[in-house]
Motif scaffolding. Structure first.
Motif, PDB file in Angstrom:
ATOM      1  N   UNK A 121       0.825  -1.206   0.000  1.00 55.31           N
ATOM      2  CA  UNK A 121       0.000   0.000   0.000  1.00 55.31           C
ATOM      3  C   UNK A 121       0.861   1.258   0.000  1.00 55.31           C
ATOM      4  N   UNK A 122       1.948   1.251   0.753  1.00 58.65           N
ATOM      5  CA  UNK A 122       2.822   2.421   0.797  1.00 58.65           C
ATOM      6  C   UNK A 122       3.417   2.708  -0.580  1.00 58.65           C
ATOM      7  N   UNK A 123       3.857   1.668  -1.261  1.00 62.75           N
ATOM      8  CA  UNK A 123       4.450   1.842  -2.585  1.00 62.75           C
ATOM      9  C   UNK A 123       3.395   2.300  -3.585  1.00 62.75           C
ATOM     10  N   UNK A 124       2.188   1.750  -3.468  1.00 58.49           N
ATOM     11  CA  UNK A 124       1.106   2.097  -4.395  1.00 58.49           C
ATOM     12  C   UNK A 124       0.638   3.535  -4.201  1.00 58.49           C
ATOM     13  N   UNK A 125       0.469   3.936  -2.955  1.00 63.51           N
ATOM     14  CA  UNK A 125      -0.080   5.257  -2.645  1.00 63.51           C
ATOM     15  C   UNK A 125       0.984   6.349  -2.656  1.00 63.51           C
ATOM     16  N   UNK A 126       2.235   5.996  -2.390  1.00 62.61           N
ATOM     17  CA  UNK A 126       3.317   7.003  -2.377  1.00 62.61           C
ATOM     18  C   UNK A 126       4.518   6.461  -3.157  1.00 62.61           C
ATOM     19  N   UNK A 127       4.389   6.310  -4.450  1.00 57.04           N
ATOM     20  CA  UNK A 127       5.460   5.694  -5.245  1.00 57.04           C
ATOM     21  C   UNK A 127       6.752   6.502  -5.284  1.00 57.04           C
ATOM     22  N   UNK A 128       6.663   7.807  -5.156  1.00 55.26           N
ATOM     23  CA  UNK A 128       7.875   8.623  -5.178  1.00 55.26           C
ATOM     24  C   UNK A 128       8.546   8.715  -3.823  1.00 55.26           C
ATOM     25  N   UNK A 129       7.917   8.169  -2.816  1.00 60.11           N
ATOM     26  CA  UNK A 129       8.444   8.279  -1.462  1.00 60.11           C
ATOM     27  C   UNK A 129       9.005   6.952  -0.950  1.00 60.11           C
ATOM     28  N   UNK A 130       8.352   5.850  -1.330  1.00 62.39           N
ATOM     29  CA  UNK A 130       8.770   4.532  -0.852  1.00 62.39           C
ATOM     30  C   UNK A 130       9.031   3.603  -2.037  1.00 62.39           C
ATOM     31  N   UNK A 131      10.005   2.722  -1.823  1.00 62.59           N
ATOM     32  CA  UNK A 131      10.332   1.727  -2.833  1.00 62.59           C
ATOM     33  C   UNK A 131      10.814   0.467  -2.127  1.00 62.59           C
ATOM     34  N   UNK A 132      10.295  -0.665  -2.530  1.00 60.50           N
ATOM     35  CA  UNK A 132      10.716  -1.919  -1.912  1.00 60.50           C
ATOM     36  C   UNK A 132      12.129  -2.279  -2.353  1.00 60.50           C
ATOM     37  N   UNK A 133      12.891  -2.781  -1.394  1.00 60.24           N
ATOM     38  CA  UNK A 133      14.271  -3.146  -1.688  1.00 60.24           C
ATOM     39  C   UNK A 133      14.290  -4.428  -2.530  1.00 60.24           C
ATOM     40  N   UNK A 134      14.886  -4.402  -3.710  1.00 65.22           N
ATOM     41  CA  UNK A 134      14.925  -5.611  -4.543  1.00 65.22           C
ATOM     42  C   UNK A 134      15.863  -6.658  -3.942  1.00 65.22           C
ATOM     43  N   UNK A 213      -8.215  -9.453  16.065  1.00 63.45           N
ATOM     44  CA  UNK A 213      -8.105  -8.166  15.388  1.00 63.45           C
ATOM     45  C   UNK A 213      -7.378  -8.305  14.050  1.00 63.45           C
ATOM     46  N   UNK A 214      -6.398  -9.183  13.999  1.00 64.95           N
ATOM     47  CA  UNK A 214      -5.686  -9.431  12.734  1.00 64.95           C
ATOM     48  C   UNK A 214      -6.620 -10.099  11.727  1.00 64.95           C
ATOM     49  N   UNK A 215      -7.357 -11.093  12.195  1.00 62.77           N
ATOM     50  CA  UNK A 215      -8.250 -11.855  11.326  1.00 62.77           C
ATOM     51  C   UNK A 215      -9.364 -10.988  10.741  1.00 62.77           C
ATOM     52  N   UNK A 216      -9.753  -9.942  11.458  1.00 64.23           N
ATOM     53  CA  UNK A 216     -10.861  -9.094  11.033  1.00 64.23           C
ATOM     54  C   UNK A 216     -10.460  -8.082   9.951  1.00 64.23           C
ATOM     55  N   UNK A 217      -9.160  -7.922   9.710  1.00 61.37           N
ATOM     56  CA  UNK A 217      -8.720  -6.925   8.732  1.00 61.37           C
ATOM     57  C   UNK A 217      -9.072  -7.350   7.302  1.00 61.37           C
ATOM     58  N   UNK A 218      -9.626  -6.387   6.542  1.00 59.13           N
ATOM     59  CA  UNK A 218     -10.035  -6.654   5.164  1.00 59.13           C
ATOM     60  C   UNK A 218      -9.653  -5.472   4.285  1.00 59.13           C
ATOM     61  N   UNK A 219      -9.268  -5.770   3.068  1.00 61.68           N
ATOM     62  CA  UNK A 219      -8.990  -4.731   2.086  1.00 61.68           C
ATOM     63  C   UNK A 219      -9.163  -5.350   0.704  1.00 61.68           C
ATOM     64  N   UNK A 259      -5.524  -1.108   7.311  1.00 68.55           N
ATOM     65  CA  UNK A 259      -4.271  -0.840   6.614  1.00 68.55           C
ATOM     66  C   UNK A 259      -4.090   0.644   6.301  1.00 68.55           C
ATOM     67  N   UNK A 260      -5.173   1.309   5.931  1.00 67.77           N
ATOM     68  CA  UNK A 260      -5.084   2.733   5.591  1.00 67.77           C
ATOM     69  C   UNK A 260      -4.629   3.545   6.798  1.00 67.77           C
ATOM     70  N   UNK A 261      -5.154   3.226   7.967  1.00 65.53           N
ATOM     71  CA  UNK A 261      -4.765   3.952   9.188  1.00 65.53           C
ATOM     72  C   UNK A 261      -3.305   3.689   9.545  1.00 65.53           C
ATOM     73  N   UNK A 262      -2.871   2.453   9.335  1.00 69.46           N
ATOM     74  CA  UNK A 262      -1.472   2.111   9.619  1.00 69.46           C
ATOM     75  C   UNK A 262      -0.537   2.888   8.705  1.00 69.46           C
ATOM     76  N   UNK A 263      -0.852   2.938   7.424  1.00 69.73           N
ATOM     77  CA  UNK A 263      -0.016   3.653   6.470  1.00 69.73           C
ATOM     78  C   UNK A 263       0.005   5.154   6.751  1.00 69.73           C
TER      79      UNK A 263
END
Length: 285
Positions: A121-134, A213-219, A259-263
């Motif tokens: 989600x971070x990469x998708x919503x903020x592509x110029x700010x975050x990038x996953x390490x290859x 609480x983990x099991x209840x998360x949906x996106x 997930x949105x709140x966490x990001x």
């Protein structure tokens, strides 16, 4: 005392003194002897108590309006038992530190449940700010990979079927040079390896209250597959272990939820930490 006991014994034989009286006399005699034997230790205790009592009485004669009298009166209210006695061999440990201004974006390590979905989600919503390490795919022996770790070329690795997925120092620096926060995919025990090559990540831990609480998360986009009871339990227990063993490295703890709140929390913390001065042990650079 000896002649009194002999006389009393004669009277006791004639029935003139009860046996209880003889027992009290003998007890009194033994007690007096024990006091003489213990005078080396007990007398000192009594003497110390007497000195404290003397100082208390002396303080009371001080005028309450005088400065010395007030100071002594204040000291008198403190119990000597509450004052710790420091061992002469004890010394407070201090560590010299130095300030480092981080101009380049610091890498970010996120730990806890649902981290893959959060990073997506971070990469998708903020592509110029975050990038996953290859991860570099390497077909090499275990010894060769471990040698790369020892030589500070590799930070961490994961064994796959027939190869290794390796996180290299070069790949981290490549993303940093692009003015982007590198989202690390390493185990928490590899944090010290980063420090050894002068890379100081922002370490964020996601803490969920329960397995439920983990099991209840949906996106619909980033959590398409429903989190099973087994998987949520495994992630929760793994997170508890990580927190117990590696909490000293945490930059911040984020409360689990949607997930949105966490990001949103991650974005705010990363911006805040990036603008802070970094203090590291002196000589580490």
């Amino acid at each position: 005392m000896g002649w009194q006991l002999d006389e009393n014994a004669q009277k006791l034989e004639r029935g003139q003194i009860p046996s209880k009286y003889m027992m009290e006399q003998e007890f009194s005699r033994r007690l007096s002897v024990s006091e003489v034997r213990d005078e080396g230790g007990a007398a000192k205790t009594l003497s110390a108590a007497a000195r404290r009592s003397f100082f208390r009485r002396k303080n009371k004669h001080k005028r309450s309006g005088s400065r010395d009298g007030k100071e002594l009166q204040g000291l008198d209210t403190i119990s000597t038992d509450s004052i710790p006695f420091l061992d002469e061999s004890m010394s407070l440990a201090y560590q010299r530190v130095q300030r480092v201004d981080c101009t380049a974006p610091r890498p970010v390590l996120i730990l806890g449940p649902l981290v893959d979905a959060v990073k997506d989600m971070l990469v998708k919503e903020s592509p110029g700010k975050f990038c996953r390490c290859p991860l570099e795919v390497m077909k090499a022996s275990q010894q060769a990979i471990e040698r790369g770790v020892k030589d500070c070329l590799f930070i961490d690795y994961k064994r796959r079927s027939g190869h290794f997925d390796v996180t290299t120092v070069a790949s981290i620096k490549e993303i940093t040079e692009k003015n982007c926060h590198c989202l690390l995919d390493i185990a928490p025990h590899a944090i010290e390896r980063l420090h050894s090559v002068h890379i100081y990540p922002i370490v964020l831990f996601i803490r969920y209250k329960s397995t439920k609480q983990i099991k209840e998360q949906k996106d619909p986009i980033f959590l398409r597959d429903k989190v099973t009871q087994k998987n949520s339990k495994e992630q929760f227990e793994s997170a508890q272990k990580i927190e117990q063993e590696y909490s000293k490295y945490f930059t911040a703890v984020i409360q689990g939820g949607a997930l949105f709140n966490i990001c949103t929390q991650i974005l705010a913390i990363v911006d805040q930490e990036q603008n802070k001065a970094l203090w590291i042990p002196a000589g580490a650079l």
